[in-house]
Design a protein around this motif. Structure first.
Motif, PDB file in Angstrom:
ATOM      1  N   GLY A  91      13.641   8.614   0.299  1.00 20.79           N
ATOM      2  CA  GLY A  91      12.717   9.732   0.195  1.00 20.79           C
ATOM      3  C   GLY A  91      11.442   9.339  -0.528  1.00 20.79           C
ATOM      4  N   GLU A  92      10.610  10.321  -0.761  1.00 24.02           N
ATOM      5  CA  GLU A  92       9.296  10.073  -1.346  1.00 24.02           C
ATOM      6  C   GLU A  92       9.108  10.774  -2.691  1.00 24.02           C
ATOM      7  OE1 GLU A  92       6.316  11.066   1.492  1.00 24.02           O
ATOM      8  OE2 GLU A  92       7.001   9.587   2.971  1.00 24.02           O
ATOM      9  N   ARG A  93      10.186  11.158  -3.326  1.00 28.75           N
ATOM     10  CA  ARG A  93      10.049  11.842  -4.611  1.00 28.75           C
ATOM     11  C   ARG A  93       9.676  10.861  -5.717  1.00 28.75           C
ATOM     12  NH1 ARG A  93      15.283  15.679  -5.212  1.00 28.75           N
ATOM     13  NH2 ARG A  93      16.307  13.816  -4.383  1.00 28.75           N
ATOM     14  N   THR A  94       8.868  11.339  -6.660  1.00 27.24           N
ATOM     15  CA  THR A  94       8.514  10.526  -7.817  1.00 27.24           C
ATOM     16  C   THR A  94       9.668  10.536  -8.805  1.00 27.24           C
ATOM     17  OG1 THR A  94       7.565  12.379  -9.058  1.00 27.24           O
ATOM     18  CG2 THR A  94       6.103  11.197  -7.527  1.00 27.24           C
TER      19      THR A  94
ATOM     20  N   GLN B 266       0.806  -1.231   0.000  1.00 23.79           N
ATOM     21  CA  GLN B 266       0.000   0.000   0.000  1.00 23.79           C
ATOM     22  C   GLN B 266       0.838   1.281   0.000  1.00 23.79           C
ATOM     23  OE1 GLN B 266      -2.623  -0.701   3.391  1.00 23.79           O
ATOM     24  NE2 GLN B 266      -4.176  -1.539   2.027  1.00 23.79           N
ATOM     25  N   GLN B 267       2.087   1.142  -0.412  1.00 24.68           N
ATOM     26  CA  GLN B 267       2.947   2.312  -0.537  1.00 24.68           C
ATOM     27  C   GLN B 267       3.478   2.401  -1.965  1.00 24.68           C
ATOM     28  OE1 GLN B 267       5.979   1.846   2.573  1.00 24.68           O
ATOM     29  NE2 GLN B 267       4.946   3.465   3.731  1.00 24.68           N
ATOM     30  N   ARG B 268       3.594   3.617  -2.453  1.00 19.17           N
ATOM     31  CA  ARG B 268       4.129   3.848  -3.794  1.00 19.17           C
ATOM     32  C   ARG B 268       5.553   4.354  -3.672  1.00 19.17           C
ATOM     33  NH1 ARG B 268      -0.354   5.574  -8.190  1.00 19.17           N
ATOM     34  NH2 ARG B 268      -1.882   3.965  -7.648  1.00 19.17           N
ATOM     35  N   ARG B 269       6.459   3.691  -4.396  1.00 17.33           N
ATOM     36  CA  ARG B 269       7.862   4.016  -4.303  1.00 17.33           C
ATOM     37  C   ARG B 269       8.495   4.054  -5.685  1.00 17.33           C
ATOM     38  NH1 ARG B 269      10.211   2.974   0.709  1.00 17.33           N
ATOM     39  NH2 ARG B 269      11.929   4.175  -0.205  1.00 17.33           N
TER      40      ARG B 269
ATOM     41  N   LEU C 252       3.824   0.364 -11.694  1.00 12.97           N
ATOM     42  CA  LEU C 252       3.069   1.528 -12.150  1.00 12.97           C
ATOM     43  C   LEU C 252       3.732   2.100 -13.395  1.00 12.97           C
ATOM     44  CD1 LEU C 252       2.798   3.178  -8.620  1.00 12.97           C
ATOM     45  CD2 LEU C 252       1.057   1.752  -9.729  1.00 12.97           C
ATOM     46  N   PRO C 253       3.108   3.053 -14.069  1.00  8.30           N
ATOM     47  CA  PRO C 253       3.851   3.753 -15.121  1.00  8.30           C
ATOM     48  C   PRO C 253       5.133   4.332 -14.509  1.00  8.30           C
ATOM     49  CG  PRO C 253       1.547   4.440 -15.106  1.00  8.30           C
ATOM     50  CD  PRO C 253       1.757   3.609 -13.873  1.00  8.30           C
ATOM     51  N   PRO C 254       6.266   4.261 -15.210  1.00 10.25           N
ATOM     52  CA  PRO C 254       7.502   4.784 -14.622  1.00 10.25           C
ATOM     53  C   PRO C 254       7.350   6.225 -14.144  1.00 10.25           C
ATOM     54  CG  PRO C 254       7.955   3.630 -16.669  1.00 10.25           C
ATOM     55  CD  PRO C 254       6.472   3.728 -16.561  1.00 10.25           C
ATOM     56  N   LEU C 255       6.613   7.028 -14.913  1.00 11.16           N
ATOM     57  CA  LEU C 255       6.384   8.410 -14.522  1.00 11.16           C
ATOM     58  C   LEU C 255       5.048   8.865 -15.064  1.00 11.16           C
ATOM     59  CD1 LEU C 255       8.362  10.926 -16.738  1.00 11.16           C
ATOM     60  CD2 LEU C 255       8.001   8.561 -17.389  1.00 11.16           C
TER      61      LEU C 255
ATOM     62  N   ALA D 139      13.466  15.978 -12.814  1.00 11.39           N
ATOM     63  CA  ALA D 139      13.429  17.443 -12.839  1.00 11.39           C
ATOM     64  C   ALA D 139      14.533  18.050 -11.980  1.00 11.39           C
ATOM     65  CB  ALA D 139      12.063  17.942 -12.373  1.00 11.39           C
ATOM     66  N   ALA D 140      14.883  17.367 -10.898  1.00  4.99           N
ATOM     67  CA  ALA D 140      15.924  17.868 -10.000  1.00  4.99           C
ATOM     68  C   ALA D 140      17.323  17.516 -10.469  1.00  4.99           C
ATOM     69  CB  ALA D 140      15.697  17.308  -8.596  1.00  4.99           C
ATOM     70  N   GLY D 141      17.425  16.753 -11.559  1.00  2.00           N
ATOM     71  CA  GLY D 141      18.738  16.318 -12.033  1.00  2.00           C
ATOM     72  C   GLY D 141      19.397  15.345 -11.085  1.00  2.00           C
ATOM     73  N   ALA D 142      18.566  14.627 -10.296  1.00  2.00           N
ATOM     74  CA  ALA D 142      19.109  13.772  -9.236  1.00  2.00           C
ATOM     75  C   ALA D 142      18.937  12.286  -9.519  1.00  2.00           C
ATOM     76  CB  ALA D 142      18.411  14.117  -7.917  1.00  2.00           C
ATOM     77  N   LEU D 143      18.571  11.931 -10.748  1.00  2.00           N
ATOM     78  CA  LEU D 143      18.238  10.542 -11.023  1.00  2.00           C
ATOM     79  C   LEU D 143      19.439   9.610 -10.856  1.00  2.00           C
ATOM     80  CD1 LEU D 143      15.871   8.753 -11.909  1.00  2.00           C
ATOM     81  CD2 LEU D 143      16.646   9.035 -14.260  1.00  2.00           C
ATOM     82  N   SER D 144      20.561   9.940 -11.472  1.00  2.00           N
ATOM     83  CA  SER D 144      21.730   9.064 -11.415  1.00  2.00           C
ATOM     84  C   SER D 144      22.243   8.904  -9.996  1.00  2.00           C
ATOM     85  CB  SER D 144      22.848   9.611 -12.312  1.00  2.00           C
ATOM     86  OG  SER D 144      22.461   9.576 -13.664  1.00  2.00           O
TER      87      SER D 144
END
Length: 319
Positions: A28-31, A10-13, A63-66, A37-42
């Motif tokens: 964290g809980e960022r999508t 029941q949690q989305r990650r 889920l859909p990746p984004l 958008a934050a340039g923090a993916l890598s």
């Protein structure tokens, strides 16, 4: 790296996908869209992979990746244009204007569904079709880009299934504004966002990604093609999308449907008959793209169309 958005307990990650198929939750809980958008993916992915692994892919709902801000769907496969024009419009050949630029239409970002979600029949439609595509995801903002600049603006790729109600589409496009409700019910993205660097080994001498594409209905292969049969590269598509406009992180650019059975309408146009038949409740469409994975969606019964009147011919009064 490969990233997935998922639901577990029941949690989305968001998680980075390990080689063993286990998900490494990103702190964290960022999508995924927020990380891009934050340039923090890598950085987030590297941190996650170094940490303790979470659930296996088989134990979660993907889920859909984004959730994209915008969806541009291009039409870059000449073979697809030939077949679908014959099926949908009754025309032959490819319009001369198609060769001028990589044309696209804007899709519905609110219709995005996950890689294994069910697809309801669009209200009022009896001729549902799939479309096998690959999508590029924009990683940073740009405007009036050159194709060379555009490569640095693509953060990754995912599978894209542009579900199409062909009976609605054929009728709507006679108005001259492009598809409307014919493309409005569902668009599959997934199963992962695969970062652009992962696909560089597949790039050919002309700059195209040579990925094998396969479409199946109920386990039977109906289409096979190569992504490198596109007539424009994703970098050229991105440059065109940014011409006089802005592309932003999280924007999705679909390749358009591949040829050689990338959708039913192309096969209908080539064969002159609806063989295989339109999709109906219980049919499962499975799309596989080399390097990106597999999505598989089952069609279900949809709601009835809410009736609306035809246009009223009104007196042309003036104030």
């Amino acid at each position: 790296m490969r990233f997935a958005s998922y639901e577990h307990q029941q949690q989305r990650r968001v998680g980075a996908v390990g080689e063993d198929g286990r998900l490494h939750p990103v702190p964290g809980e960022r999508t995924l869209a927020e990380l891009i958008a934050a340039g923090a993916l890598s950085e987030a992915g590297a941190t996650a992979l170094d940490a303790h692994a979470g659930p296996h892919l088989s134990a979660v709902r993907l889920l859909p990746p984004l959730q994209p801000a915008t969806v541009r769907d291009f039409v870059t496969f000449e073979e697809h244009v030939e077949g679908v024009r014959r099926s949908v419009d009754g025309a032959t050949g490819v319009p001369d204007a198609w060769y001028d630029a990589p044309t696209f239409y804007f899709g519905n970002p609110y219709a995005v569904i996950g890689p294994y979600d069910e697809v309801p029949l669009p209200p009022g439609s009896n001729v549902l079709d799939f479309e096998l595509e690959v999508a590029a995801v924009i990683g940073k903002e740009g405007r009036d880009l050159t194709p060379e600049q555009a490569r640095d603006h693509i953060v990754g790729y995912t599978i894209f299934n542009d579900w199409s109600a062909r009976d609605l589409q054929s009728r709507e496009m006679r108005v001259g504004l492009g598809p409307c409700k014919g493309k409005d019910t569902a668009t599959t993205l997934g199963p992962f966002l695969v970062t652009a660097d992962e696909l560089e080994p597949y790039r050919d001498a002309d700059g195209f990604l040579r990925l094998a594409l396969t479409a199946e209905i109920n386990g039977e292969v109906v289409g096979k093609d190569l992504l490198s049969n596109m007539s424009w590269t994703f970098e050229e598509m991105t440059a065109y999308a940014s011409r006089g406009a802005v592309v932003r992180p999280g924007d999705v650019l679909g390749s358009g449907t591949c040829g050689n059975g990338g959708c039913l309408a192309e096969l209908w146009g080539v064969r002159g008959t609806q063989d295989p038949p339109p999709l109906g409740p219980g049919d499962t469409v499975t799309l596989t793209v080399e390097g990106l994975g597999t999505v598989s969606n089952t069609v279900t019964t949809g709601p009835p169309a809410v009736p609306l009147p035809a246009a009223r011919r009104r007196p042309r009064e003036r104030p």
